[in-house]
Design an enzyme around this catalytic site. Structure first.
Site, PDB file in Angstrom:
ATOM      1  N   MET A   1      12.749  -2.874  -4.461  1.00 60.12           N
ATOM      2  CA  MET A   1      12.467  -1.462  -4.766  1.00 60.12           C
ATOM      3  C   MET A   1      12.882  -1.160  -6.203  1.00 60.12           C
ATOM      4  SD  MET A   1      13.711   0.323  -1.179  1.00 60.12           S
ATOM      5  CE  MET A   1      15.156  -0.752  -0.974  1.00 60.12           C
TER       6      MET A   1
ATOM      7  N   GLY B   1       8.057   1.677   6.903  1.00 64.42           N
ATOM      8  CA  GLY B   1       8.456   2.747   7.803  1.00 64.42           C
ATOM      9  C   GLY B   1       9.465   2.371   8.875  1.00 64.42           C
TER      10      GLY B   1
ATOM     11  N   ARG C   1      13.520   1.845   2.252  1.00 70.97           N
ATOM     12  CA  ARG C   1      14.307   3.054   1.955  1.00 70.97           C
ATOM     13  C   ARG C   1      15.476   3.273   2.908  1.00 70.97           C
ATOM     14  NH1 ARG C   1       9.315   6.959   1.846  1.00 70.97           N
ATOM     15  NH2 ARG C   1       8.472   5.205   3.027  1.00 70.97           N
TER      16      ARG C   1
ATOM     17  N   HIS D   1       3.136  -5.084   4.193  1.00 72.67           N
ATOM     18  CA  HIS D   1       3.359  -3.640   4.323  1.00 72.67           C
ATOM     19  C   HIS D   1       2.169  -3.096   5.104  1.00 72.67           C
ATOM     20  CE1 HIS D   1       4.658   0.343   2.209  1.00 72.67           C
ATOM     21  NE2 HIS D   1       4.185   0.566   3.424  1.00 72.67           N
TER      22      HIS D   1
ATOM     23  N   CYS E   1       2.252  -3.179  -5.076  1.00 71.57           N
ATOM     24  CA  CYS E   1       2.629  -1.978  -5.826  1.00 71.57           C
ATOM     25  C   CYS E   1       1.383  -1.201  -6.256  1.00 71.57           C
ATOM     26  CB  CYS E   1       3.447  -2.360  -7.053  1.00 71.57           C
ATOM     27  SG  CYS E   1       3.947  -0.922  -8.024  1.00 71.57           S
TER      28      CYS E   1
ATOM     29  N   ASN F   1       6.665  -4.969   7.304  1.00 66.99           N
ATOM     30  CA  ASN F   1       7.347  -4.012   6.432  1.00 66.99           C
ATOM     31  C   ASN F   1       6.613  -2.675   6.525  1.00 66.99           C
ATOM     32  OD1 ASN F   1       7.013  -3.253   3.019  1.00 66.99           O
ATOM     33  ND2 ASN F   1       8.949  -2.997   4.072  1.00 66.99           N
TER      34      ASN F   1
END
Length: 331
Positions: free
Chosen positions: A20, A215, A236, A173, A102, A213
């Site tokens: 991140m 959430g 996060r 993701h 990204c 990945n």
């Protein structure tokens, strides 16, 4: 490395913390490693251009205790990716990962990140060049698609071409990236999560390592995902609530926790913070990464406020952290 510190854990992708930007710096990673021996850590994305033309030593600097540690690269030129994969090996990283996820405009313009999902042959060329240049594992982190290229068949085409180039591990993701019209922040929330697509990838390609990945917030969710995939990657949640990492070694690896309390974890970090202060690093560059350590605890707000109000002041040092610690009762 600290004296008498245990040998690094073997690399496992069962549980990892996502790369991140501005967050997974060496200072956060040092804290994360105090909390968990087994969690696989990733650097922030570093572009091949920055490594080749910038301050290579600064970009690749890390503390020995951070192993197992993966370097995430942003780039698309095969020769540059190969050169940087070689650097990753020379600097002692345990894995080199290619960013194909990204969504920011800045990286799109340089053919970096999620836009590469539209060019699976180009990604495959880059992976093949990296594989030829290093003995490290070469992995890819990507989305399930991008706007205009959102079908299951296109995702499978991407996986198959990149796997044929030698990539055996895909960190997925479970959302598309919308490159036109959504900001990077919106791209982390607005496109719907499709976990079942990641499960289907593992079913279709059982010989590949598939890490999920996007959430994920709780261990219950992790265990659910691990019934269908080889590993989970948290982003996060692990940053904003780092104490979560203190239970990873027990929950997923059957080993005792490395620290007994948040206070113990932060005290273990103080000598490192002092060394960095002596190197000229500002306290605020380090203290911002410990702000979530007392998340949800009585006194946690006062802890954060004291650091926010004092860490930026000229000459501020360890006393700011110690005074903040005193505001949270030790359990």
């Amino acid at each position: 490395m600290q004296e008498n510190s245990p040998a690094p854990a073997a690399l496992s992708r069962k549980f990892s913390v996502a790369p991140m930007m501005d967050w997974t710096t060496p200072h956060f990673r040092y804290l994360a490693r105090i909390l968990s021996r087994h969690t696989l850590l990733y650097t922030e994305m570093v572009t091949t251009g920055a490594l080749i033309h910038g301050d290579t030593q600064r970009f690749l600097r890390y503390h020995e205790s951070e192993h197992p540690l993966a370097l995430q690269l942003g780039g698309s030129d095969p020769a540059e990716l190969a050169h940087c994969a070689k650097l990753a090996e020379q600097f002692g990283f345990d894995e080199v990962n290619l960013n194909v996820g990204c969504p920011s405009d800045r990286v799109q313009n340089n053919m970096i990140g999620a836009c590469l999902m539209a060019y699976p042959d180009k990604v495959a060329e880059g992976v093949a060049a990296m594989k030829a240049a290093t003995d490290l594992p070469v992995t890819a982190k990507h989305r399930i698609g991008i706007d205009g290229r959102e079908s299951w068949d296109e995702l499978c085409e991407f996986i198959e071409k990149v796997a044929a180039a030698g990539c055996e591990t895909f960190i997925v993701h479970a959302r598309i990236a919308v490159l036109e019209g959504l900001s990077p922040k919106e791209n982390r929330d607005i496109p719907p999560l499709k976990y079942e697509w990641v499960y289907r990838l593992k079913e279709k390609y059982p010989h590949l390592e598939i890490i999920i990945n996007g959430g994920i917030k709780t261990f219950d969710e992790c265990h659910q995902h691990l019934q269908h995939t080889d590993g989970v990657m948290l982003g996060r949640e692990a940053y904003h609530n780092p104490w979560l990492l203190a239970s990873v070694d027990t929950e997923f690896f059957g080993e005792p926790p490395t620290v007994a309390s948040r206070h113990e974890a932060l005290r273990a970090m103080l000598p490192f913070i002092q060394q960095e202060l002596e190197r000229g690093v500002y306290l605020t560059h380090m203290s911002r990464h410990v702000m979530g350590l007392f998340h949800g605890m009585p006194g946690g707000r006062q802890f954060r406020r004291h650091i926010s109000e004092n860490a930026h002041k000229p000459g501020s040092g360890l006393e700011v952290i110690e005074d903040a610690l005193a505001k949270v009762r030790e359990s």
